[in-house]
Design an enzyme around this catalytic site. Structure first.
Site, mmCIF file in Angstrom:
data_model
loop_
_atom_site.group_PDB
_atom_site.id
_atom_site.type_symbol
_atom_site.label_atom_id
_atom_site.label_comp_id
_atom_site.label_asym_id
_atom_site.label_seq_id
_atom_site.Cartn_x
_atom_site.Cartn_y
_atom_site.Cartn_z
ATOM 1 C CG ASP A 21 -2.059 0.934 1.168
ATOM 2 O OD1 ASP A 21 -2.296 1.498 0.078
ATOM 3 O OD2 ASP A 21 -2.742 1.126 2.191
ATOM 4 C CG ASN A 23 2.536 1.210 -4.984
ATOM 5 O OD1 ASN A 23 3.510 1.115 -4.265
ATOM 6 N ND2 ASN A 23 1.946 0.175 -5.546
ATOM 7 C CD1 TRP A 26 7.436 6.410 -2.215
ATOM 8 C CD2 TRP A 26 7.150 6.690 -4.426
ATOM 9 N NE1 TRP A 26 8.674 6.419 -2.800
ATOM 10 C CE2 TRP A 26 8.528 6.587 -4.155
ATOM 11 C CE3 TRP A 26 6.734 6.862 -5.740
ATOM 12 C CZ2 TRP A 26 9.499 6.658 -5.157
ATOM 13 C CZ3 TRP A 26 7.689 6.942 -6.746
ATOM 14 C CH2 TRP A 26 9.051 6.837 -6.443
ATOM 15 N NE ARG A 34 -4.111 6.698 -7.642
ATOM 16 C CZ ARG A 34 -3.953 6.258 -6.392
ATOM 17 N NH1 ARG A 34 -3.622 7.088 -5.443
ATOM 18 N NH2 ARG A 34 -4.144 4.991 -6.097
ATOM 19 C CG ASN A 69 -7.533 -2.556 -5.679
ATOM 20 O OD1 ASN A 69 -6.593 -3.304 -5.401
ATOM 21 N ND2 ASN A 69 -7.925 -1.592 -4.848
HETATM 22 C C1 FPP Z 1 -2.643 -0.204 -3.214
HETATM 23 O O1 FPP Z 1 -2.154 1.019 -2.807
HETATM 24 C C2 FPP Z 1 -1.801 -0.855 -4.258
HETATM 25 C C3 FPP Z 1 -2.309 -1.401 -5.389
HETATM 26 C C4 FPP Z 1 -3.749 -1.460 -5.678
HETATM 27 C C5 FPP Z 1 -1.433 -1.977 -6.453
HETATM 28 C C6 FPP Z 1 -0.159 -2.646 -6.060
HETATM 29 C C7 FPP Z 1 0.632 -2.924 -7.277
HETATM 30 C C8 FPP Z 1 1.979 -3.006 -7.375
HETATM 31 C C9 FPP Z 1 2.912 -2.992 -6.237
HETATM 32 C C10 FPP Z 1 2.640 -3.066 -8.696
HETATM 33 C C11 FPP Z 1 2.325 -4.205 -9.544
HETATM 34 C C12 FPP Z 1 2.504 -5.522 -8.946
HETATM 35 C C13 FPP Z 1 2.708 -6.675 -9.637
HETATM 36 C C14 FPP Z 1 2.664 -7.979 -8.919
HETATM 37 C C15 FPP Z 1 2.959 -6.698 -11.073
HETATM 38 P P1 FPP Z 1 -2.104 2.353 -3.669
HETATM 39 O O2 FPP Z 1 -0.901 2.253 -4.507
HETATM 40 O O3 FPP Z 1 -3.369 2.556 -4.326
HETATM 41 O O4 FPP Z 1 -1.740 3.457 -2.637
HETATM 42 P P2 FPP Z 1 -2.483 4.764 -2.136
HETATM 43 O O5 FPP Z 1 -3.364 4.276 -1.028
HETATM 44 O O6 FPP Z 1 -1.352 5.605 -1.660
HETATM 45 O O7 FPP Z 1 -3.230 5.398 -3.259
#
Ligand code: FPP
Length: 239
Positions: A21, A23, A26, A34, A69
């Protein structure tokens, strides 16, 4: 990834689970889109997985896409789907070299055909590897998993009066041991429908670090914290 920590003094969990969580936040913090955050998370993933498995963890479950998602913007969902296909091309050779079996948990619909194909090919290619298991939870929901297990049990006309916890586990998406350590990056304090059955007695760890920055040193800290926990499994003696 390298570490200064002496792992011979630490307890190694058999099954670690991570909710990847942060990304998006960040990226936004850095003035990026995003999508760039997901790219950064994706870049972090390979080395982190290799590091965790090299420390003696036997099973690693990663929550990379929940059933919920799919409610996100079309562009973001599409980008993540592309990354899942890219992972097959980028990482299959590494999983083979490291002798890691890759499995997936989650429903098929409404995943695109390209993702289902890459997913199934990766699982098939690695199915005889014996050096550890990486379980990607992709289009995954914990309640859906339990519901799907119940439906399988009913359809198989199982004698439910004789059904034990251990029997039930066989009907889940993957037959894996219980989770010992559950990590959610980015400071959020929720389980978000993740591996509800398997997390029953897990120790929870919630670092503030967002996933793209969660590397070897952060994982070491999680293991140091886990080692200090007193696991009693409802009893009053130490595990
Ligand atoms: C949730 O937090 C993260 C996701 C829905 C996606 C995670 C995907 C990856 C790490 C990359 C791809 C992975 C593979 C296995 C190919 P968020 O990123 O939406 O964070 P936020 O809450 O800060 O918006």
């Amino acid at each position: 990834m390298n570490s200064e920590v002496d792992y011979s003094q630490l307890k190694i969990p058999t099954h670690v689970a991570i909710i990847v969580d942060g990304n998006g936040r960040w990226a936004v913090e850095r003035g990026l889109s995003r999508l760039k955050g997901h790219d950064a998370g994706f870049d972090n993933l390979r080395n982190l997985v290799r590091y965790i498995m090299s420390r003696g963890v036997k099973v690693l479950s990663l929550y990379v896409f929940s059933t919920e998602n799919f409610k996100r913007a079309k562009e973001e969902v599409g980008h993540l789907m592309d990354l899942f296909v890219l992972m097959y091309r980028r990482d299959l050779q590494i999983f083979m070299e490291d002798n890691i079996k890759v499995v997936f948990s989650g429903r098929d619909a409404p995943l695109p055909k390209s993702v289902i194909k890459a997913r199934d090919e990766m699982a098939e290619a690695t199915k005889n590897n014996t050096g550890g298991i990486v379980n990607f939870c992709l289009n995954y929901g914990g309640r859906a998993e339990i519901m799907d297990a119940v439906k399988k049990i009913v359809h198989a006309s199982v004698d439910v009066d004789k059904l034990t916890d251990d029997d039930f586990r066989h009907y889940l998406y993957q037959d894996l041991p219980d989770i010992d350590l559950m990590i959610r990056t980015s400071g959020e304090l929720r389980l978000s429908n993740f591996l509800l059955w398997q997390n029953s007695y897990a120790e929870f760890y919630f670092p503030k670090t967002k996933f793209p920055d969660f590397g070897a040193a952060e994982f070491d800290q999680a293991i140091i914290e886990y080692t200090s926990r007193d696991r009693r499994f409802g009893g009053n003696t130490k595990a």
